[in-house]
Design a protein around this motif. Structure first.
Motif, PDB file in Angstrom:
ATOM      1  N   VAL A  23      51.750  16.926  -7.670  1.00 31.07           N
ATOM      2  CA  VAL A  23      52.258  16.144  -6.548  1.00 31.07           C
ATOM      3  C   VAL A  23      52.291  14.675  -6.930  1.00 31.07           C
ATOM      4  O   VAL A  23      51.242  14.038  -7.089  1.00 31.07           O
ATOM      5  CB  VAL A  23      51.390  16.349  -5.283  1.00 31.07           C
ATOM      6  CG1 VAL A  23      51.973  15.582  -4.111  1.00 31.07           C
ATOM      7  CG2 VAL A  23      51.270  17.824  -4.955  1.00 31.07           C
ATOM      8  N   SER A  64      55.800  12.136  -2.952  1.00 31.15           N
ATOM      9  CA  SER A  64      56.827  13.042  -2.457  1.00 31.15           C
ATOM     10  C   SER A  64      57.702  12.466  -1.358  1.00 31.15           C
ATOM     11  O   SER A  64      58.786  12.964  -1.113  1.00 31.15           O
ATOM     12  CB  SER A  64      56.169  14.315  -1.919  1.00 31.15           C
ATOM     13  OG  SER A  64      55.413  13.995  -0.770  1.00 31.15           O
ATOM     14  N   ASP A 110      51.638  12.347   4.928  1.00 35.13           N
ATOM     15  CA  ASP A 110      50.412  13.072   4.581  1.00 35.13           C
ATOM     16  C   ASP A 110      50.072  14.141   5.609  1.00 35.13           C
ATOM     17  O   ASP A 110      49.537  15.187   5.268  1.00 35.13           O
ATOM     18  CB  ASP A 110      49.234  12.105   4.440  1.00 35.13           C
ATOM     19  CG  ASP A 110      49.329  11.269   3.179  1.00 35.13           C
ATOM     20  OD1 ASP A 110      50.173  11.578   2.320  1.00 35.13           O
ATOM     21  OD2 ASP A 110      48.561  10.295   3.056  1.00 35.13           O
ATOM     22  N   LEU A 159      49.540  21.789   1.247  1.00 36.36           N
ATOM     23  CA  LEU A 159      48.802  21.887  -0.017  1.00 36.36           C
ATOM     24  C   LEU A 159      47.595  22.796   0.126  1.00 36.36           C
ATOM     25  O   LEU A 159      47.264  23.548  -0.793  1.00 36.36           O
ATOM     26  CB  LEU A 159      48.366  20.499  -0.493  1.00 36.36           C
ATOM     27  CG  LEU A 159      49.485  19.574  -0.968  1.00 36.36           C
ATOM     28  CD1 LEU A 159      48.912  18.230  -1.373  1.00 36.36           C
ATOM     29  CD2 LEU A 159      50.273  20.193  -2.096  1.00 36.36           C
ATOM     30  N   VAL A 190      46.505  22.720  -7.861  1.00 35.85           N
ATOM     31  CA  VAL A 190      47.215  21.530  -7.383  1.00 35.85           C
ATOM     32  C   VAL A 190      46.651  20.289  -8.065  1.00 35.85           C
ATOM     33  O   VAL A 190      45.445  20.061  -8.073  1.00 35.85           O
ATOM     34  CB  VAL A 190      47.101  21.397  -5.847  1.00 35.85           C
ATOM     35  CG1 VAL A 190      47.782  20.125  -5.366  1.00 35.85           C
ATOM     36  CG2 VAL A 190      47.711  22.621  -5.161  1.00 35.85           C
ATOM     37  N   HIS A 191      47.557  19.491  -8.635  1.00 39.16           N
ATOM     38  CA  HIS A 191      47.220  18.210  -9.255  1.00 39.16           C
ATOM     39  C   HIS A 191      47.915  17.123  -8.435  1.00 39.16           C
ATOM     40  O   HIS A 191      49.093  17.267  -8.119  1.00 39.16           O
ATOM     41  CB  HIS A 191      47.745  18.133 -10.693  1.00 39.16           C
ATOM     42  CG  HIS A 191      47.340  19.284 -11.554  1.00 39.16           C
ATOM     43  ND1 HIS A 191      46.229  19.255 -12.357  1.00 39.16           N
ATOM     44  CD2 HIS A 191      47.894  20.508 -11.735  1.00 39.16           C
ATOM     45  CE1 HIS A 191      46.128  20.392 -13.002  1.00 39.16           C
ATOM     46  NE2 HIS A 191      47.120  21.178 -12.641  1.00 39.16           N
ATOM     47  N   VAL A 192      47.197  16.054  -8.112  1.00 39.87           N
ATOM     48  CA  VAL A 192      47.760  14.991  -7.275  1.00 39.87           C
ATOM     49  C   VAL A 192      47.653  13.657  -8.014  1.00 39.87           C
ATOM     50  O   VAL A 192      46.609  13.338  -8.586  1.00 39.87           O
ATOM     51  CB  VAL A 192      47.000  14.899  -5.932  1.00 39.87           C
ATOM     52  CG1 VAL A 192      47.549  13.781  -5.069  1.00 39.87           C
ATOM     53  CG2 VAL A 192      47.074  16.222  -5.188  1.00 39.87           C
ATOM     54  N   PRO A 199      46.940  10.039  -7.603  1.00 40.22           N
ATOM     55  CA  PRO A 199      46.358   9.212  -6.540  1.00 40.22           C
ATOM     56  C   PRO A 199      47.086   7.879  -6.417  1.00 40.22           C
ATOM     57  O   PRO A 199      47.661   7.373  -7.382  1.00 40.22           O
ATOM     58  CB  PRO A 199      44.913   9.002  -7.017  1.00 40.22           C
ATOM     59  CG  PRO A 199      44.973   9.163  -8.486  1.00 40.22           C
ATOM     60  CD  PRO A 199      46.091  10.127  -8.772  1.00 40.22           C
ATOM     61  N   VAL A 212      45.918  11.668 -12.868  1.00 37.88           N
ATOM     62  CA  VAL A 212      46.182  12.878 -12.092  1.00 37.88           C
ATOM     63  C   VAL A 212      44.832  13.508 -11.752  1.00 37.88           C
ATOM     64  O   VAL A 212      43.982  13.661 -12.622  1.00 37.88           O
ATOM     65  CB  VAL A 212      47.052  13.872 -12.887  1.00 37.88           C
ATOM     66  CG1 VAL A 212      47.300  15.140 -12.098  1.00 37.88           C
ATOM     67  CG2 VAL A 212      48.364  13.238 -13.279  1.00 37.88           C
ATOM     68  N   ARG A 270      42.895  16.825 -10.376  1.00 35.44           N
ATOM     69  CA  ARG A 270      43.006  18.267 -10.135  1.00 35.44           C
ATOM     70  C   ARG A 270      42.130  18.595  -8.930  1.00 35.44           C
ATOM     71  O   ARG A 270      40.926  18.357  -8.949  1.00 35.44           O
ATOM     72  CB  ARG A 270      42.532  19.048 -11.351  1.00 35.44           C
ATOM     73  CG  ARG A 270      42.643  20.527 -11.186  1.00 35.44           C
ATOM     74  CD  ARG A 270      42.207  21.234 -12.450  1.00 35.44           C
ATOM     75  NE  ARG A 270      42.253  22.659 -12.236  1.00 35.44           N
ATOM     76  CZ  ARG A 270      42.249  23.545 -13.202  1.00 35.44           C
ATOM     77  NH1 ARG A 270      42.194  23.157 -14.451  1.00 35.44           N
ATOM     78  NH2 ARG A 270      42.288  24.824 -12.928  1.00 35.44           N
TER      79      ARG A 270
END
Length: 172
Positions: free
Chosen positions: A105, A108, A112, A119, A129-131, A133, A153, A155
């Motif tokens: 992610v 996007s 939120d 998510l 899922v990896h975001v 920040p 990233v 996790r």
């Protein structure tokens, strides 16, 4: 002098060296294996410059073990190496259809309030899922940050239900 103490120290040193050599060999084998295989399928949420950068970095370096197959977001202005498969709002349907093992992610464009529940449901399906920040979130993330070609990233840990599911499988 205590002969047993010297033997214990020597045994501990030998064990430490063996563990270090074993770990080094294991990581070397994993990197080599990842480079030869295409990687685990991933969808990238977002289709701006950041998402394109992440997808290109993952496709260029197979040692990450992740292979992006498409974007979820608006059509890109730039020429991307993977197609836009669906709008970001259709995240759950796209995950059900394409069955990725990873979801990355970026930014996007979704609020939120819409993204977080989706998510959570995706993580319950077993997708990792990896975001990426935001800058103000970096100070709250401790030690869990990885980088993909310089981009931090995080996790996300599996949902608690995921842990229970593994425990149930182990008992069966």
């Amino acid at each position: 002098a205590d002969p047993h103490g010297a033997e214990s120290a020597l045994g501990a040193a030998v064990l430490l060296v063996a563990v270090m050599l074993g770990r080094s060999a294991t990581y070397r084998t994993l990197r080599r294996r990842r480079r030869r295989r295409p990687g685990r399928a991933a969808l990238v949420v977002g289709s701006g410059d950041l998402a394109i950068h992440l997808a290109e970095a993952l496709r260029a370096d197979a040692s990450y073990g992740i292979a992006p197959v498409g974007f979820l977001g608006p059509p890109t202005l730039e020429r991307a190496t993977v197609p836009v498969l669906a709008p970001a709002a259709d995240l759950e349907r796209a995950v059900a259809r394409y069955k990725p093992l990873h979801l990355i992610v970026g930014f996007s464009g979704l609020p939120d309030a819409d993204l977080v529940p989706a998510l959570r449901r995706v993580r319950r399906r077993g997708v990792v899922v990896h975001v990426v920040p935001r800058l103000f979130e970096l100070s709250t993330v401790r030690g869990a940050t990885e980088t993909i070609r310089g981009v931090p990233v995080v996790r996300l840990r599996p949902e608690a239900t995921q842990f229970r599911r593994w425990a149930e499988i182990g008992r069966a």
